[in-house]
Enzyme design. Structure first.
Site, PDB file in Angstrom:
ATOM      1  CG  ASP A   1     -22.168   0.867  28.952  1.00  0.00           C
ATOM      2  OD1 ASP A   1     -23.133   1.547  29.333  1.00  0.00           O
ATOM      3  OD2 ASP A   1     -21.478   1.161  27.965  1.00  0.00           O
ATOM      4  CE  LYS A  36     -21.937   4.877  26.815  1.00  0.00           C
ATOM      5  NZ  LYS A  36     -23.018   4.028  27.373  1.00  0.00           N
ATOM      6  CE  LYS A  47     -27.353   5.794  21.572  1.00  0.00           C
ATOM      7  NZ  LYS A  47     -26.925   4.719  22.505  1.00  0.00           N
ATOM      8  CE  LYS A  59     -23.876   0.320  24.951  1.00  0.00           C
ATOM      9  NZ  LYS A  59     -24.712   0.875  26.044  1.00  0.00           N
TER      10      LYS A  59
END
Length: 518
Positions: A312, A361, A402, A474
Site C-alpha cells: 500500500d 485499507k 482527496k 503504509k
C-alpha cells in the site's frame, strides 16, 4: 552556518576516498563495520548492554540496466498520471495554468527531488548531494512503460478519465498517450467491488493457471520487444478484499500452486500476478493494501530468491501520521485517540466504498503507529494502545482531490489534554505516482547490491522480502520474525545509511561534535 548547496541535479557526482572502498570499471566494493548493541536482562531485571561489531562487504554493480516498468492497473489514475508525467519530463513539455507556465518536475520523489548530507566542507558547512547521486540509479526518463488493465481504454482516454493533470498538458500529450494501450488483465468479481464491473472489458481468459502463464508470457514479450535487461512490476490496480488464509490452500508454496492449478476461489488476481513475476525472476511490488503476499507466496519468493515488496503506497495522511505520532511519543506526549476521516471521488474511492475492500485499507492504515507506541513503556502499559479510527467515504464531486481530516488527542503534563486537528487537501495520484518511481528505481538498485560477512563468504543479495522499501509503503512487508518499522524518520535513516554503507561511509550522525567540543 548555512549549508553548502551543490547543483540540484542528477549529474552531481562525488568520489569517496577511503581504504575501505574500491572502485573498478563495473563495481563499487566497500568494507563496512556494522556497530550495534546486544541487550540481555539479568535475573534482577536489570539490563546488560554489550556493544557489538560485524564486518560486511558490499558490492554494487555500477552498470545501470535498460529497465522496464510494468504496472498492473496501468489505465488507472496512478498509471496514466505517471506515464504522462514521465513523457512530459522526458520531452521537457511545459503547460499553461491560471498561475502561469508550469515546468515538468519529479517533486514528491525521494530519489529524484531530495538530497542527502555527505559531510562537511573545510569551513564546517554541511554539504548535500542529490539522493540519486549516491549510487548509480536508473533515470526515470529512460524507463520503458507498459502494463495491464481490466479497462481497454488507451492511455490518452484513461488520462482524460482520471482528471488529474491540467488540460493543456493532456492536450499536448494526447497523441503520444493514445498509442499506448494496456494488455488484458485478470478480473475476479469476488475480489473487487461490484461497481468496477462496467470497466472490465479487457480480460485474460482461461483458468487461473492459464492466466498466470499468460502474464508470464506478457512479461517475456515486453522484455524482448523493448530490448530490456530487467523488468519491475508494480500493482497499482484496485484494492482487493483480503484473501482468507486457509491451511492446505495458500499457507505454503506447494499448497498455493496446487490451489492455482485447481482454480481455488481464494487465490486473488494480485497473487496470480505475484506468482507469475516470481516465476519470471521479476521483482513484484504491491501498492495496494490487500494481502497479496499470502504465506505461500512469500515462501515461494524466498525459495526463488526474487524481490517482493509491499504493501500500500504511503502518500498523504498515513505518511503524516507516521511522522506526527513519532514526534509526540518521542516528546514524551501520550496520544490517546487518533481519528482519521477521508473522502475522495476517484475510482479508488468508488472501489473502497464496498465494505470488504474498505476493510483491506482500514487494516493497512490502522497499524501505522504500532511500533512507535510499543517503543515507550513509560507512556503505555503492555497491551495499551491509542484508540484509532479510520473512515473513508466516496464523494464523486471531489474527484482525485482527496480530503483528509485528522484529530490527535493526547495526554500531556499533569493530566492535561492536547488536541491537534489537521485538514489536508491533495491530489491523491500526484502524491502516489512519484512513489511508484521510487519503488521501481530503488528495487532495481538493490538487484545490483550484494553483500557478504565473515560467516557468509559468498556474495548474496538482500533478503527477498525487501523491507528497505518501507519508506514508501503504509504496511511494510518484512521477513517473518523481523520487526516492522513504521516511523518515517527511521525508515528514511535506514535507507540513507545503507546507501552510505555501500560507499564505506559511517552512518549519518547529527552529533556535530566538531561544533560542540572545541
Amino acid at each position: 552556518m548555512a549549508p553548502a548547496t551543490l547543483p540540484n541535479n542528477k549529474t552531481t557526482s562525488f568520489k569517496v576516498h577511503s581504504e575501505n572502498l574500491t572502485y573498478s570499471d563495473d563495481h563499487i566494493t566497500a568494507n563496512y563495520v556494522y556497530r550495534d548493541a546486544a541487550v540481555s536482562r539479568a535475573p534482577d531485571g536489570s539490563l546488560n548492554v554489550t556493544p557489538t561489531e560485524k564486518n560486511y562487504t558490499f558490492k554494487t554493480s555500477t552498470v545501470v540496466p535498460k529497465l522496464g516498468l510494468m504496472m498492473v492497473g496501468w489505465g488507472g489514475n496512478n498509471g496514466s498520471t505517471l506515464t504522462a508525467s514521465i513523457l512530459a519530463n522526458k520531452h521537457n513539455i511545459s503547460w499553461n495554468t491560471k498561475e502561469g507556465t508550469q515546468l515538468p518536475n519529479y517533486f514528491g520523489s525521494v530519489t529524484q527531488a531530495s538530497t542527502l548530507k555527505i559531510g562537511t566542507d573545510h569551513a564546517g558547512n554541511d554539504v548535500y548531494v542529490p539522493f540519486s547521486s549516491m549510487l548509480p540509479m536508473v533515470n526515470p526518463n529512460d524507463l520503458v512503460i507498459g502494463g495491464w488493465d481490466i479497462s481497454s481504454a488507451n492511455l490518452a482516454d484513461a488520462m482524460a478519465r482520471a482528471k488529474v493533470l491540467e488540460f493543456d498538458l493532456q492536450r499536448q500529450l494526447q497523441k503520444q498517450m493514445a498509442v499506448l494501450k494496456p494488455l488484458p488483465s485478470i478480473y475476479y468479481p469476488d475480489f473487487i467491488a461490484a461497481n468496477q464491473n462496467d470497466r472490465a472489458d479487457n480480460l485474460i481468459p482461461g483458468s487461473k493457471l492459464e492466466q498466470l502463464e499468460h502474464v508470464r508470457n506478457d512479461i517475456r514479450e515486453f522484455k524482448e520487444k523493448n530490448g530490456l535487461d530487467r523488468v519491475i512490476v508494480v500493482w497499482t490496480a484496485n484494492t482487493e478484499r483480503y484473501a482468507d488464509i486457509i491451511t492446505g490452500v495458500n499457507d505454503t508454496a506447494e499448497n498455493l500452486w496446487k490451489s492455482i492449478k485447481a482454480g481455488h476461489s481464494e487465490v486473488s488476481p494480485s497473487t496470480i500476478f505475484a506468482m507469475a513475476c516470481i516465476m519470471e525472476k521479476t521483482p513484484f511490488i504491491n501498492g495496494s493494501p490487500q494481502n497479496t503476499f499470502v504465506p505461500g507466496c512469500m515462501q515461494f519468493a524466498e525459495q526463488e530468491k526474487v524481490f517482493i515488496g509491499g504493501d500500500d503506497f504511503k502518500s498523504g495522511q498515513t505518511k503524516l501520521k507516521s511522522v506526527l505520532v513519532d514526534f509526540l511519543v518521542n516528546a514524551g506526549i501520550k496520544p490517546l485517540a487518533i481519528t482519521s476521516y477521508n473522502h475522495l471521488g476517484n475510482n479508488d474511492g468508488m472501489n473502497l466504498s464496498a465494505p470488504q475492500q474498505f476493510r483491506s485499507k482500514e487494516i493497512s492504515k490502522s497499524n501505522v503507529v504500532d511500533d512507535m507506541v510499543d517503543a515507550n513503556k513509560i507512556l503505555y502499559k503492555d497491551g495499551e494502545h491509542p484508540d484509532h479510527i479510520v473512515v473513508i467515504k466516496y464523494c464523486p464531486s471531489v474527484g482525485d482531490s482527496k480530503r483528509a481530516l485528522d484529530e490527535y488527542v493526547s495526554e500531556i503534563f499533569m493530566g492535561g489534554r492536547s488536541t491537534i486537528s489537521i485538514y489536508n487537501v491533495c491530489e491523491d495520484s500526484l502524491l502516489a505516482s512519484p512513489l511508484i518511481l521510487d519503488l521501481t528505481i530503488l528495487c532495481e538498485l538493490f538487484t545490483r547490491i550484494e553483500y557478504k560477512t565473515d560467516e557468509i563468504t559468498e556474495f548474496q543479495h538482500f533478503h527477498p522480502v525487501l523491507s528497505i522499501l518501507s519508506y514508501m509503503l503504509k504496511a511494510p512487508l518484512v521477513p517473518t520474525g523481523t520487526p516492522v518499522v513504521n516511523a518515517l524518520s527511521k525508515q528514511r535513516t535506514a535507507l540513507e545509511n545503507i546507501l552510505r554503507a555501500c560507499l564505506g561511509m559511517a552512518p549519518q550522525s547529527e552529533m556535530m561534535l566538531e561544533h560542540r567540543c572545541f
